[in-house]
Enzyme design. Structure first.
Site, mmCIF file in Angstrom:
data_model
loop_
_atom_site.group_PDB
_atom_site.id
_atom_site.type_symbol
_atom_site.label_atom_id
_atom_site.label_comp_id
_atom_site.label_asym_id
_atom_site.label_seq_id
_atom_site.Cartn_x
_atom_site.Cartn_y
_atom_site.Cartn_z
ATOM 1 N N HIS A 261 -6.495 -2.687 -0.751
ATOM 2 C CA HIS A 261 -7.425 -2.529 0.186
ATOM 3 C C HIS A 261 -8.764 -2.848 -0.343
ATOM 4 O O HIS A 261 -8.796 -2.966 -1.633
ATOM 5 C CB HIS A 261 -7.574 -0.735 0.236
ATOM 6 C CG HIS A 261 -8.287 -0.394 1.418
ATOM 7 N ND1 HIS A 261 -9.748 -0.109 1.395
ATOM 8 C CD2 HIS A 261 -8.100 0.322 2.582
ATOM 9 C CE1 HIS A 261 -10.320 0.607 2.497
ATOM 10 N NE2 HIS A 261 -9.135 0.310 3.251
ATOM 11 N N ASP A 315 -1.260 2.829 5.771
ATOM 12 C CA ASP A 315 -0.411 2.162 6.422
ATOM 13 C C ASP A 315 1.205 2.341 5.919
ATOM 14 O O ASP A 315 2.035 2.209 6.475
ATOM 15 C CB ASP A 315 -0.877 1.061 6.935
ATOM 16 C CG ASP A 315 -1.952 0.908 8.106
ATOM 17 O OD1 ASP A 315 -1.852 1.977 8.734
ATOM 18 O OD2 ASP A 315 -2.460 -0.015 7.999
HETATM 19 N N1 CMC Z 1 0.222 -7.631 -1.678
HETATM 20 C C1 CMC Z 1 -0.002 -8.710 -2.437
HETATM 21 N N2 CMC Z 1 -1.137 -9.207 -2.917
HETATM 22 C C2 CMC Z 1 -2.370 -8.559 -2.313
HETATM 23 C C3 CMC Z 1 -2.206 -7.542 -1.648
HETATM 24 C C4 CMC Z 1 -1.123 -7.376 -1.057
HETATM 25 N N3 CMC Z 1 -0.840 -6.240 -0.073
HETATM 26 N N4 CMC Z 1 -3.432 -7.229 -1.239
HETATM 27 C C5 CMC Z 1 -4.428 -7.895 -1.963
HETATM 28 N N5 CMC Z 1 -3.492 -8.653 -2.938
HETATM 29 C C6 CMC Z 1 -3.977 -9.556 -4.047
HETATM 30 C C7 CMC Z 1 -4.541 -10.929 -3.033
HETATM 31 O O1 CMC Z 1 -3.403 -11.726 -3.181
HETATM 32 C C8 CMC Z 1 -5.778 -11.415 -4.018
HETATM 33 O O2 CMC Z 1 -5.067 -11.736 -5.368
HETATM 34 P P1 CMC Z 1 -5.753 -12.935 -6.101
HETATM 35 O O3 CMC Z 1 -6.947 -12.453 -6.675
HETATM 36 O O4 CMC Z 1 -4.764 -13.579 -7.077
HETATM 37 O O5 CMC Z 1 -5.907 -14.177 -5.029
HETATM 38 C C9 CMC Z 1 -6.454 -10.146 -4.523
HETATM 39 O O6 CMC Z 1 -5.095 -9.075 -4.197
HETATM 40 C C10 CMC Z 1 -7.534 -9.854 -3.513
HETATM 41 O O7 CMC Z 1 -7.019 -9.663 -2.243
HETATM 42 P P2 CMC Z 1 -7.738 -10.020 -1.007
HETATM 43 O O8 CMC Z 1 -6.812 -10.043 0.075
HETATM 44 O O9 CMC Z 1 -8.788 -10.926 -1.283
HETATM 45 O O10 CMC Z 1 -8.295 -8.614 -0.714
HETATM 46 P P3 CMC Z 1 -9.233 -7.859 0.525
HETATM 47 O O11 CMC Z 1 -10.031 -7.116 0.139
HETATM 48 O O12 CMC Z 1 -9.766 -9.360 1.217
HETATM 49 O O13 CMC Z 1 -8.092 -7.468 1.482
HETATM 50 C C11 CMC Z 1 -6.341 -6.219 2.638
HETATM 51 C C12 CMC Z 1 -7.814 -6.213 1.845
HETATM 52 C C13 CMC Z 1 -6.074 -4.877 3.181
HETATM 53 C C14 CMC Z 1 -6.637 -7.083 3.795
HETATM 54 C C15 CMC Z 1 -5.427 -6.929 1.727
HETATM 55 O O14 CMC Z 1 -5.189 -6.099 0.716
HETATM 56 C C16 CMC Z 1 -4.039 -7.002 2.571
HETATM 57 O O15 CMC Z 1 -3.856 -7.802 2.950
HETATM 58 N N6 CMC Z 1 -3.274 -5.882 2.575
HETATM 59 C C17 CMC Z 1 -1.941 -6.031 3.295
HETATM 60 C C18 CMC Z 1 -2.271 -5.586 4.757
HETATM 61 C C19 CMC Z 1 -2.506 -4.090 4.804
HETATM 62 O O16 CMC Z 1 -1.784 -3.300 4.579
HETATM 63 N N7 CMC Z 1 -3.494 -3.734 5.681
HETATM 64 C C20 CMC Z 1 -4.067 -2.223 5.693
HETATM 65 C C21 CMC Z 1 -5.119 -1.815 5.288
HETATM 66 S S1 CMC Z 1 -5.614 -0.119 5.258
HETATM 67 C C22 CMC Z 1 -5.794 0.424 6.926
HETATM 68 C C23 CMC Z 1 -6.592 -0.668 7.596
HETATM 69 O O17 CMC Z 1 -7.692 -0.910 7.164
HETATM 70 O O18 CMC Z 1 -6.246 -1.148 8.651
#
Ligand code: CMC
Length: 379
Positions: A261, A315
């Site tokens: 998140h 989720d």
């Molecule tokens: N699995 C594996 N690695 C992850 C995950 C994950 N679910 N989430 C973040 N990371 C890693 C990412 O690869 C990155 O690593 P590095 O620094 O080595 O490149 C680091 O953590 C930062 O991630 P990010 O994608 O830049 O973080 P963000 O704040 O831009 O994205 C997020 C947040 C929710 C989009 C992301 O965590 C994600 O894609 N999660 C999976 C999808 C998910 O469950 N979404 C529901 C969110 S909660 C309800 C809602 O808002 O709808």
């Protein structure tokens, strides 16, 4: 202009002043108008929580009774809207049907004068009241069934279940569904809320605002994740595969759905409450294999992803709860929308009170002074 720091995804960039909700990602704290979400999930109902979000304070008994009455009164949808839903492809995703129906709904209830508080409130009531009816109608129609009329003697969550399955839910199921709606009703400046506020800042009407927000919620990085969590648990197959599957997923840099998140660097408090509700649902039945897999995956992820601040989000467990209630997978995100509409509308009302159109900056990285080459002379 080039000195402006570019923050991809607007991370840590405030885009509004808001009093609707508060989140502390380190302390796992989420408050709606100052009240902890866990308390609301335990003590409140979706109708009361919606009023709280919209108005800023808990309603009196009389205010709640009137609000509830208005919602019940406006649940039905126009025949023409049902006809429109009938024309949509039954193989299409219910989120797309919802977005189209909400946009079309605005044509039945012209509300372009957003300076008119009465017309704004009428739209708020209609949107909260009718979204469940639209979702249920599309679900029925795509299976060749007639939509089921709402029942005025049932509360919001129970009536939604009734319109989906033509069955009155047990008190336990009603409680779980209501709590899920409360937990999904609001979450500070997430992508769909921002999208709604951007659309609202142009003084577009509230139906257009909500249809924009519904579209933004659709994506798998936002509301669409709950569906993908179950696909992922299916792929893992059994609890004993969870650790190896995760190891491989991390090594191949796969996103683990339902984890991570932007704000929470600990377990999402909504995930904790949902897990608690899931366990209560499973007391009477054998816990589904998906739940056992989820528990083992969470355990393995604590070691592999925990140090990076990646923990289960809302989720991760919501899909497991919905599946246990017999709700089809592609309705998980529409249920999120049925709940979040309360938060979107609260932000919209706040936005138009002190409005300035969103018009951010960009950092131009393209070319300048490019000569125009006539078509016949281009290589
Ligand atoms: N699995 C594996 N690695 C992850 C995950 C994950 N679910 N989430 C973040 N990371 C890693 C990412 O690869 C990155 O690593 P590095 O620094 O080595 O490149 C680091 O953590 C930062 O991630 P990010 O994608 O830049 O973080 P963000 O704040 O831009 O994205 C997020 C947040 C929710 C989009 C992301 O965590 C994600 O894609 N999660 C999976 C999808 C998910 O469950 N979404 C529901 C969110 S909660 C309800 C809602 O808002 O709808």
């Amino acid at each position: 202009m080039s000195q402006i720091e570019f923050r991809p995804g607007l991370a840590d960039v405030p885009v509004a002043e808001s009093a609707v909700s508060f989140v502390d990602g380190q302390r796992a704290r989420l408050e709606y108008r100052g009240i902890a979400v866990e308390t609301l999930a335990r003590e409140s109902c979706f109708e009361e929580t919606s009023w709280l979000l919209l108005k800023g304070e808990l309603p009196t008994q009389r205010q709640l009774a009137e609000f509830d009455d208005q919602l019940r009164h406006h649940r039905r949808i126009k025949y023409k809207l049902k006809d429109l839903i009938r024309c949509l492809p039954e193989t299409g995703h219910p989120m797309d049907a919802l977005q189209a129906a909400v946009a079309a709904m605005g044509m039945f209830y012209p509300s372009r004068d957003v300076a008119n508080p009465q017309s704004n409130w009428d739209a708020v009531i209609r949107l909260i009241a009718k979204l469940p009816t639209v979702v249920a109608a599309f679900h029925r129609i795509r299976h060749g069934d007639e939509p089921i009329n709402p029942r005025d003697d049932l509360a919001h969550a129970a009536n939604f279940y009734w319109m989906l399955f033509e069955q009155v839910p047990s008190p336990a199921v009603t409680r779980v569904l209501d709590a899920c709606l409360i937990l999904h009703a609001e979450h500070t400046m997430n992508a769909s809320t921002f999208s709604g506020r951007v659309t609202g800042s142009t003084l577009a009407d509230p139906f257009t605002v909500i249809s924009a927000a519904v579209g933004t919620l659709t994506g798998p990085l936002h509301g669409g994740a709950n569906e993908e969590v179950l696909d992922m648990l299916d792929e893992i197959g059994s609890p004993e595969n969870a650790a190896d599957w995760l190891k491989n997923a991390v090594e191949t840099k796969r996103k683990i759905m339902g984890f991570g998140h932007r704000v929470y660097k600990v377990k999402d408090p909504r995930a904790t409450v949902l897990q608690d509700f899931a366990e209560r649902v499973f007391v009477e039945t054998t816990p589904p294999v998906a739940y056992q897999i989820a528990l083992d995956l969470e355990k393995a992820a604590k070691v592999m992803l925990g140090p990076k601040g990646i923990y289960p989000n809302v989720d991760f467990f919501s899909g497991i709860v919905y599946q246990a209630l017999g709700i089809p997978r592609d309705l998980f995100t529409p249920i999120f929308a049925v709940a979040r509409v309360a938060g979107w509308l609260s932000h919209w009302l706040e936005q138009i009170k002190h409005n300035r159109i969103f018009r951010p900056e960009q950092i131009y990285v393209g070319k300048h002074d490019v000569p125009y080459i006539p078509l016949e002379k281009r290589p």
